[in-house]
Design a protein around this motif. Structure first.
Motif: not given
Length: 718
Positions: A245-253, A232-236
């Motif tokens: 930032k989207a790529i970074a949080v997607y990778k965490k997920g 969700g954070l990556g989509d935002a």
């Protein structure tokens, strides 16, 4: 030679990459999987609870049977979610294959009217869930009815959460946001907070979406919830065009999803990472991630596979890889045939055959393969006509006109364009009808939302009244607590004063006892020395020496015990025998004596004040038996009453107390017996200190001509 070396290097790195991939797969497979058995029951009554939902987020799901038992397959680290309307949701992390017992506290002990209201609330809520995706009006109506029957903040929260879910499904994201927020005001929930972040994002309020997601403590989330948070954070961030930032949080997920083998999210996040790289212009990296998502999706069901193929085909088309796009869309068309056997694909879906044929035709057109383009566009028009999809039919007809025009067939191009204009008019009429329906839909939703708001206003008013009453009660409680505190303080002060007075009284008693004991010893010594003096006066030196020897033994024992409040009964008997022996030694012609101890008495278990009995024996001899003309007797009996109590009886057949008083001289009458007076005072003090441990009764013996005195001393065990 250089070429051969290059080949070897390529083969080496290919092998290393394959080995690394295999190693990763091995690591993933090392996560242990168990069949978990358990039971859900009430904590107080141990009563089993049936129909409890037990599920793993994005995984298996089951319910408890009549005996509250369940079985479910889970992996190490999975989180069980155990939920039921009668208690708060329980979360349990799987660590091993041990059986689990889940004990829950029922929401409340409902009275009959509360139980009825709760049953109605549950029925309305279930009905609302049933209509969530079928009929927005009915779904909202039942949810509102459930809200009207609510009896707690938790029930309010569930009702508003469901209302927000309905709005989310029907794409009323602003209303979804409002109701999720009201749900959270009633009761905090990580699930609802995640939904709120998603609703903000879909409503294009990206700042609040990011703020909401960042406010969630990820350590409190289950593994699946963590993937939802990062996704969700990556989509935002993606909608904000902050691709890094989207790529970074997607990778965490993705990392969490891989660690816990959450395959659907592994596919989704690979696809979204690919899209992020594509949007940021890094096409090669995007292709690698799309390859991963496509490979994983192909191992899932056909519906999931075709969705990912469409996503990758769109990517290929946007990057002019038309051959790859066409091949993927042809595969999608075959997958759609299989999916449509079991379900209906709505025209709004991007996965309809008419849309795929249209995009294949467009790809051929962009490659200037006009014949193939015409073939697929005509298929698209035919399918769109069959499915009453005017939008795709219009677009495909317009595109077909462009193809005919580009291929040089002006006549067909014109004819097709005329068909296109007719479709536009039909679509215009249809859109007008849809606008009317949408307006009615908006009015209906507005009416439902107004009813919900009125219920919320009524509830807020009730809350205000409740808070006012609570505040009044709180003030009353403060007054009551102040009074209670004051009374408690007074009681504590009184208790401390009582304790102080008691201690002072004890100290005074101890001082008085010491004073009385100090008076007893000189009195006893004075009387004993009188006896020695009488022996010396009669020139009976030998008898005086013998008497002095026994007297010194007695005095040593008396002085040793002079500081004690109580001594063992055994010692007191020894002193008693020695003292009586001394008195008898002097007045052998006046009395005989006998001391008897009941064999049932355990003399080592009883305690007695020292020198308690001696004054009574002394009075019996000196004031009773000494004046008797014939020889008298002195009887001392220590008898058993019960295991905790004994009686010591000192009786004589002397002249009695009345005649003894008559024989006293005027000088003797002026000086009362110090010994008896001290004994009485000691008994009073000792009983005050040791709770009536000693009791003394004195009575006269008058049986015909026989007279005398009887003293009964009762001693209680500690």
């Amino acid at each position: 030679m250089k070429r051969e070396a290059t080949y070897y290097i390529i083969i080496f790195f290919t092998f290393m990459n394959f080995y690394g991939f295999a190693q990763n797969r091995t690591d993933l497979n090392e996560v242990k999987q168990y069949e978990i058995k358990g039971q859900v029951r009430e904590s107080d009554s141990k009563k089993a609870i049936k129909d409890v939902t037990v599920e793993i987020l994005a995984g298996a799901r089951t319910t408890t049977n009549q005996s509250g038992r369940f079985k479910i397959k889970a992996k190490e680290g999975d989180q069980l979610v155990i939920s039921h309307d009668d208690f708060q949701t329980v979360y349990y992390v799987i660590l091993n294959d041990d059986d689990i017992i889940v004990e829950v506290q029922p929401e409340f002990n409902r009275k009959p009217n509360q139980r009825k209201s709760f049953e109605q609330y549950s029925r309305f809520l279930d009905s609302s869930k049933k209509y969530l995706k079928l009929d927005v009006e009915k779904g909202l109506q039942f949810a509102t009815d459930a809200l009207a029957e609510s009896n707690s903040k938790e029930q309010n929260a569930k009702a508003y959460d469901l209302i927000a879910d309905i709005y989310m499904h029907w794409k009323q994201y602003d209303l979804a946001v409002s109701n999720y927020r009201i749900s959270l005001q009633n009761m905090a929930s990580l699930d609802v907070k995640l939904k709120l972040g998603r609703a903000y994002q879909l409503n294009k309020d990206l700042e609040n979406s990011i703020k909401t997601f960042l406010s969630i403590n990820e350590s409190q989330l289950s593994s699946y919830q963590q993937t939802l948070l990062f996704e969700g954070l990556g989509d935002a961030y993606m909608d904000s065009r902050n691709y890094s930032k989207a790529i970074a949080v997607y990778k965490k997920g993705l990392q969490v999803a891989k660690a816990h083998l959450i395959t659907p999210k592994i596919i989704d996040l690979n696809s979204k990472i690919a899209n992020s790289y594509n949007e940021s212009g890094e096409i090669t990296i995007a292709e690698d991630y799309y390859d991963n998502s496509l490979n994983l999706a192909s191992k899932e069901n056909k519906e999931r596979a075709l969705k990912e193929k469409v996503t990758v085909a769109d990517f290929q088309g946007s990057n002019r890889a038309y051959d790859e796009e066409i091949e993927l869309r042809k595969e999608v068309l075959e997958d759609i045939k299989e999916v449509e056997r079991d379900s209906i694909i709505d025209n709004d879906s991007p996965y309809t055959p008419q849309k795929q044929n249209y995009k294949i035709g467009n790809a051929f057109y962009l490659q200037k393969d006009y014949d193939s383009a015409i073939n697929y566009l005509e298929k698209s028009i035919k399918q769109a006509d069959t499915k009453s999809d005017l939008v795709v039919k219009k677009d495909a007809t317009r595109k077909l006109s462009e193809v005919y025009n580009s291929s040089g067939d002006s006549e067909k191009a014109l004819k097709t364009y005329q068909d296109y204009t007719e479709l536009v008019e039909q679509l215009y009429v249809k859109k007008e009808q849809e606008i009317v329906r949408a307006a009615k839909f908006s009015r209906d939703i507005a009416n439902q939302q107004n009813r919900i708001k009125s219920l919320e206003s009524e509830r807020e008013l009730s809350e205000s009244k409740y808070q006012l009453t609570t505040e009044r009660n709180r003030n009353q409680q403060i007054v009551i607590y102040s009074l209670v505190f004051g009374m408690t303080l007074l009681i504590v002060v009184a208790y401390l004063m009582y304790k102080y007075i008691k201690q002072q009284r004890l100290a005074n008693n101890l001082l008085a006892l010491k004073s009385l004991r100090s008076q007893m010893n000189p009195h006893f010594i004075f009387n004993a020395l009188n006896s020695v003096n009488s022996f010396i006066a009669t020139n009976d030196e030998r008898t005086a020496n013998k008497y002095l020897s026994d007297f010194s033994t007695l005095m040593r024992a008396v002085l040793e015990n002079s500081e004690e409040d109580f001594i063992p009964l055994e010692k007191e008997i020894e002193l008693l025998e020695l003292y009586t022996k001394l008195e008898h030694f002097r007045f052998q012609d006046k009395f005989d004596y006998n001391i008897e101890v009941d064999p049932k008495i355990k003399i080592d278990e009883f305690q007695i004040p020292p020198m308690l009995l001696q004054p009574y024996i002394e009075n019996a001899v000196w004031h009773g038996l000494r004046y008797k003309e014939e020889k008298g007797w002195l009887q001392i009996d220590i008898s058993y009453i019960n295991r905790n109590e004994i009686a010591i009886t000192i009786s004589d057949n002397g002249i009695g107390r009345e005649r003894s008083k008559a024989l006293k001289t005027q000088n003797q009458k002026k000086h009362n017996s110090k010994g008896l007076s001290n004994i009485q005072k000691r008994v009073v003090i000792l009983n005050d200190m040791y709770k009536d441990k000693v009791d003394v009764q004195i009575e006269d013996i008058n049986k015909g001509e026989e007279t005398g005195t009887k003293v009964v001393v009762t001693i209680k065990k500690d």
